[in-house]
Structures are given as structure tokens and as C-alpha cells.
Write a protein that holds these residues in place. Structure first.
Motif, mmCIF file in Angstrom:
data_model
loop_
_atom_site.group_PDB
_atom_site.id
_atom_site.type_symbol
_atom_site.label_atom_id
_atom_site.label_comp_id
_atom_site.label_asym_id
_atom_site.label_seq_id
_atom_site.Cartn_x
_atom_site.Cartn_y
_atom_site.Cartn_z
ATOM 1 N N TYR A 85 0.826 -1.211 0.000
ATOM 2 C CA TYR A 85 0.000 0.000 0.000
ATOM 3 C C TYR A 85 0.863 1.266 0.000
ATOM 4 C CZ TYR A 85 -4.483 -2.348 0.538
ATOM 5 O OH TYR A 85 -5.607 -3.095 0.316
ATOM 6 N N GLU B 180 2.587 1.716 -3.379
ATOM 7 C CA GLU B 180 1.556 2.073 -4.358
ATOM 8 C C GLU B 180 1.186 3.551 -4.224
ATOM 9 O OE1 GLU B 180 -2.145 2.628 -6.383
ATOM 10 O OE2 GLU B 180 -1.934 2.844 -4.221
ATOM 11 N N PHE B 181 1.194 4.062 -2.990
ATOM 12 C CA PHE B 181 0.842 5.460 -2.738
ATOM 13 C C PHE B 181 1.961 6.403 -3.182
ATOM 14 C CE2 PHE B 181 0.892 9.106 0.304
ATOM 15 C CZ PHE B 181 -0.273 9.730 -0.128
ATOM 16 N N PHE B 182 3.204 6.037 -2.880
ATOM 17 C CA PHE B 182 4.329 6.933 -3.152
ATOM 18 C C PHE B 182 4.855 6.846 -4.589
ATOM 19 C CE2 PHE B 182 4.762 6.837 1.535
ATOM 20 C CZ PHE B 182 4.732 8.205 1.757
ATOM 21 N N TYR B 183 4.704 5.684 -5.234
ATOM 22 C CA TYR B 183 5.252 5.518 -6.583
ATOM 23 C C TYR B 183 4.451 6.384 -7.574
ATOM 24 C CZ TYR B 183 7.745 3.120 -10.315
ATOM 25 O OH TYR B 183 8.564 2.829 -11.370
ATOM 26 N N ALA C 109 2.259 7.869 -10.389
ATOM 27 C CA ALA C 109 1.244 7.208 -11.219
ATOM 28 C C ALA C 109 1.281 7.758 -12.640
ATOM 29 C CB ALA C 109 -0.132 7.444 -10.620
ATOM 30 N N MET D 33 -2.748 5.321 -12.499
ATOM 31 C CA MET D 33 -2.377 4.018 -11.924
ATOM 32 C C MET D 33 -0.881 3.813 -12.057
ATOM 33 S SD MET D 33 -5.404 1.683 -13.483
ATOM 34 C CE MET D 33 -5.460 0.220 -12.468
ATOM 35 N N ASN D 34 -0.310 3.031 -11.142
ATOM 36 C CA ASN D 34 1.076 2.597 -11.292
ATOM 37 C C ASN D 34 1.108 1.070 -11.299
ATOM 38 O OD1 ASN D 34 1.029 1.757 -8.571
ATOM 39 N ND2 ASN D 34 1.767 3.744 -7.865
ATOM 40 N N THR E 248 -1.078 -0.638 -8.568
ATOM 41 C CA THR E 248 -2.500 -0.305 -8.385
ATOM 42 C C THR E 248 -3.425 -1.507 -8.631
ATOM 43 O OG1 THR E 248 -1.969 1.963 -9.014
ATOM 44 C CG2 THR E 248 -4.297 1.375 -8.980
#
Lengths: 270, 265
Positions: free
Chosen positions: A58, A61-64, A66, A72-73, A76
Motif C-alpha cells: 500500500y 503504491e501510494f508513493f510511486y 502514477a 495508476m502505477n 494499483t
């Protein structure tokens, strides 16, 4: 998982339900079995590691960054899948809640405890609503739909609205008690509440309608005073509380993620 | 869920480092000053009152699922159950969520067993009522009235039912302690409950009650993080309040000073 490979699209619904149940039992059984096989001294580190990995998914996913087009990354889709898996676990837990209700109210009826009659009403309501739900879903007809609507819209929704309406009476009693306290803070709150409430209604605007709509005196019009109280001091205070809450939530999330919250829920160690 | 922008990402990392630094310095044995939180101090008083009156207590863990606010509420439940076990006082826990119900049941079982009174645990005192907000509220109102609760604890995420529960608790004469991260419900709790834990104090509860060094470090870290945020806000206010600057020569970099505020927008 297996359901997708074994059951073809267009198969009857009951087959899908059986497939999902089978999936859950097989994978749940494997996971439970593996956890039992792990030596006791490794169980805690294993759970700590799993918690950390789950949190890491999580966090990354938040820091990478998008993709600006899709928002989306690369993680996601996995996060979405994890969210769906959580819903499935929740759906199974619903059965535990229902079991608790039946056990508690069943005990009341069987042992003839005080208020057993209300427990009987629970069972009648429970089976009537469930029956109407299944009837309208599996054998759609006008009669089934009417029965369901009569029970849900006519009784459940109306009861909910009734409970919600009681808030109006409770606001009055709570406000009366709060404003009755003779202190400087209560007086300030009373004054602010009076201005805000009167400023929200047409009569408030009428009271100060003699004041000009332009120039410095317009700030003394009740509707403007009311808006200022809501949008300036009230909003500042709310944002201050929000800052504190978000920082507190961040601290708690870190403690959960890094398994630092030891002893907060259970005395026993695994 | 949104993704982090550079400013928010940097800020989250910075605040996390600050909190973790305080946690680990506390673990190394550094003594920390902890401010007083009256609402949490009153928990023992509320349990004592219920014990003296011989009436049960009610603990409502909010209307959320197994999220952070509910987890915090459950950590408070563990503490209260521990005291209740010591004084042999009954505690009733109505829940709205079946997952929360199962976790709360295990926590209570464990707390009674840890205090050497496993026989005190009554499975009927932890109840799943309904997953409908107002059906749950009416169920709790019924319990408060029928059981004549001496103490009513409301911790966790609350919405419109907050005032219904708090006013009913007041009507039955219960001492009430509430804490919620739901900003819109805080005024209702302040008005109707005897003690209200506001804002970040709610997330500091487990640290405050357990006095575990790790958690206390986190509480101090929270305060430092808030101080940092206040400094950023003050710097922002000063920057946007400054008149346009026209420096020349080596001081010309000061002309771009107000631009840092835009970074946060």
C-alpha cells in the motif's frame, strides 16, 4: 482462483457460488494448515513479516508516481485485488454476526428471559425479510417485488428515518444543557450559535435588512456575520483538529505497520 | 486512493521519520514528558462508579469496520475490560460490524483470562446488532435504557447516531466518555458527554493508558510532528503576507521566496 479455470462463463450461478466457497475452503485450509505447521517461536515473526509486506504494498503504491493518463502505477491493480479479497473475508464474517444474533435471541426465547417477546419479533422479522429478499431475487414477480418493497421501504427505511428524526429533539435538549451553563465560554458559544442559526434563515436577513449591502457596515448583516463565523474561526478550529487527527492516524498506522502496537489488544503472545 | 504528490510525499516521510525517531529513542530508555489527558484519566473513575452502583457499563466501538479508529477503540476496550475484570463489573459491547464483533470478543476473552477470571466472560455481553446505522443506534439505545448503564464509553468512528447515543446515555444517568476522529461529531460529544477526547488525543489513547515506552514515544512524536506543521503554517502566513520584493544583485533570490508556498498548493 480455481473457479476461473474450472467453471466456464455462462455456467449457472449456484455453480459459481459453490466454486468460490470451494476456493475459500481450500486456500483457507492450506493457510491455516501452514500456520499450524510453523513452530510457535516463528509464528510472531511470520505475522510481523506478513503485516509489513502488506503495508509495504500500500505504501509503495501510494508513493510511486502514477501514470497521468490512467492514474495508476504498477501496484494499483494488486491493491484493487487486495481490496476485493478483503470484501470476500468480510462477507464470510457476516455469517458470524448472524450466528451471534441467533444464539443470543434464541437463548432469550428458549430460557424465557425478560423481554423474550422482542427476541421472538427479531426471528419473525429476520426470516420475513430474508424470505422476501430470496423470493424477489430468485423468483422475480410483481407479488415478490411488492412484498419486498413493503417490508424494506415501508418498514425498515421508515424505522431508520424515524430514528434519524429523533436527532432533532436531542439537538434541542443538548443545546439547552450546553447553553444553560453559566460561564464565559458558554455565553460565547450561545452568542455564536444564535448568530449562525438566525443568519441561516430568512428572518435573520430581514432583521438586519436596514444595513447597507455595500461598504463596511454590510459585515454586520446577520447572514454575513453567520457566514464569517462558519468560514473563518469555525473552519480554522476544524482544520486544527484535522491536523491533529491526521498526525495521530499516521502515528497509529506506523505502529500497526511495524507491529509496534504490542500489548494493545492481547495480553498473550503467540 | 490518490497517489502522493512530491510535497505530500515529502511531508509524510518527514513526519514519519520524526515519529519513528521518538519511538526508538523512547525504546532506548530516554525519559519522556507526557501531557495530561483528562478524558482518559476519567476512565478509571467511570469503571469505579459502575462498580459502586452495581450496574453494567456499555462500550460502543463506533460504526466503522476494522479500520484505524476502530482498532484504537478496541485497544481502549482491552484496557477497560481489564479494569472491569479486576472489579468484577459487567461490560456490554454492542457492535455494528461482524469482523469487529469477532475481534472484540477475542480481546475481551483474552483480557478476562489475563486477569485470572475467564469465567467472568459472558458471550451474550458482546453483541452484533445490525450493520444498519440507525438499527444499530436503536439497539444501543435499548441496551442503555434496559440495563440502566452506569458508564457509557463511546470510542471510534461515529456519524449521525453520535448524539442519539450520547443523549440517551445522559438520560439514563451514565457517566460518559467519548472519543472520535469524526470532526463533525466532536461538538455533539462535547455537549452531551462528560469527557471528550479531541483530535489526536484519540490516537494517543493506547499509549497513554498502557504507558508502554514504544507507544509513549509515538505520542511525543505526534506532538513534535504537530509543532513542525505549525511552523510550516506560520512560515506560509508570513511569506504570503510579505509585500512584493524587488531585490537586486546577490539578494535577488529573495524575490522568489513566496514561490515555496505554491509548492504546497
Amino acid at each position: 482462483m480455481f473457479t476461473r479455470f474450472l467453471i466456464k462463463p455462462g455456467a449457472p450461478q449456484w455453480l459459481w457460488v459453490l466454486g468460490v466457497l470451494g476456493d475459500f475452503l481450500i486456500f483457507g485450509g492450506i493457510l491455516f494448515g501452514l500456520l499450524q505447521l510453523v513452530p510457535v517461536r516463528f509464528r510472531r515473526p511470520l505475522i510481523v513479516a506478513l503485516t509489513f509486506i502488506a503495508g509495504l504494498i500500500y505504501s509503495v503504491e501510494f508513493f510511486y508516481p502514477a501514470d497521468p493518463k490512467t492514474q495508476m502505477n504498477f501496484l494499483t491493480p494488486l491493491r484493487i485485488k487486495l481490496g476485493e479479497a478483503t470484501k470476500v473475508v468480510y462477507a464470510f464474517a457476516l455469517g458470524l454476526g448472524t450466528f451471534n444474533l441467533i444464539r443470543f435471541h434464541g437463548g432469550n426465547v428458549i430460557r424465557n428471559r425478560a423481554g423474550w417477546f422482542y427476541s421472538l419479533i427479531f426471528f419473525i422479522s429476520f426470516f420475513a425479510m430474508a424470505g422476501a429478499g430470496f423470493w424477489s431475487y430468485y423468483c422475480p414477480s410483481k407479488a415478490a417485488e411488492n412484498t419486498y418493497n413493503m417490508l424494506f421501504e415501508g418498514i425498515v427505511a421508515s424505522l431508520g428515518a424515524t430514528m434519524f428524526s429523533t436527532i432533532g429533539f436531542y439537538i434541542v435538549s443538548a443545546a439547552y444543557r450546553a447553553f444553560r451553563i453559566r460561564s464565559a465560554e458558554a455565553t460565547l458559544m450561545l452568542l455564536a450559535a444564535f448568530i449562525v442559526m438566525v443568519g441561516q434563515v430568512p428572518v435573520g436577513a430581514y432583521i438586519t435588512s436596514g444595513l447597507p449591502e455595500v461598504g463596511p457596515l454590510r459585515n454586520l448583516r446577520l447572514e454575513n456575520l453567520s457566514y464569517w463565523i462558519l468560514s473563518q474561526p469555525n473552519m480554522a478550529a476544524q482544520r486544527g483538529i484535522w491536523f491533529g487527527i491526521e498526525v495521530g492516524a499516521l502515528a497509529m498506522a506506523l505502529r500497526q505497520w511495524l507491529s509496534l502496537e504490542r500489548g494493545s489488544f492481547f495480553e498473550r503472545e503467540l | 486512493m490518490d497517489h502522493a504528490t512530491w510535497p505530500t510525499g515529502t511531508l509524510v516521510v518527514l513526519l514519519s521519520i520524526l515519529i519513528l525517531y521518538k519511538i526508538f529513542s523512547a525504546r532506548l530508555g530516554k525519559s519522556l514528558f507526557i501531557r495530561r489527558i483528562p478524558g482518559l484519566n476519567a476512565i478509571d473513575e467511570a469503571v469505579g462508579r459502575a462498580t459502586e452502583m452495581g450496574r453494567p457499563m456499555v462500550f460502543v466501538p463506533g460504526i466503522g469496520g476494522l479500520s484505524l479508529p476502530t482498532l484504537q477503540a478496541l485497544s481502549i476496550l482491552k484496557y477497560i475490560t481489564g479494569i472491569a475484570a479486576k472489579y468484577r463489573t459487567r461490560i456490554i459491547v454492542p457492535t455494528i460490524d461482524s469482523v469487529v464483533y469477532t475481534v472484540a470478543e477475542e480481546i475481551m476473552k483474552d483480557a478476562y483470562a489475563a486477569h485470572g477470571t475467564p469465567e467472568q466472560f459472558n458471550p451474550d455481553d458482546i453483541r452484533y446488532l445490525s450493520d444498519d446505522q440507525f438499527a444499530f443506534a436503536s439497539g444501543v439505545v435499548g441496551i442503555l435504557n434496559r440495563e440502566k448503564a452506569a458508564s457509557n464509553f463511546m470510542f471510534g468512528y461515529f456519524a449521525a447516531e453520535a448524539l442519539i447515543l450520547a443523549e440517551t446515555g445522559h438520560q439514563v444517568g451514565a457517566i460518559q466518555i467519548a472519543g472520535t476522529p469524526s470532526v463533525l461529531q466532536i461538538p455533539f460529544f462535547i455537549t452531551a458527554a462528560d469527557y471528550t477526547i479531541i483530535g489526536d488525543e484519540f490516537y494517543a489513547a493506547s499509549a497513554y493508558l498502557s504507558r508502554e515506552p514504544t507507544l509513549l514515544g509515538s505520542l511525543v512524536g505526534q506532538d513534535y510532528a504537530k509543532a513542525l506543521l505549525i511552523l510550516i503554517i506560520l512560515a506560509g502566513i508570513v511569506t504570503v503576507s510579505l509585500p512584493p520584493m524587488h531585490f537586486h544583485g546577490w539578494l535577488s533570490f529573495l524575490n522568489h521566496l513566496p514561490d515555496w508556498v505554491k509548492w504546497f498548493q
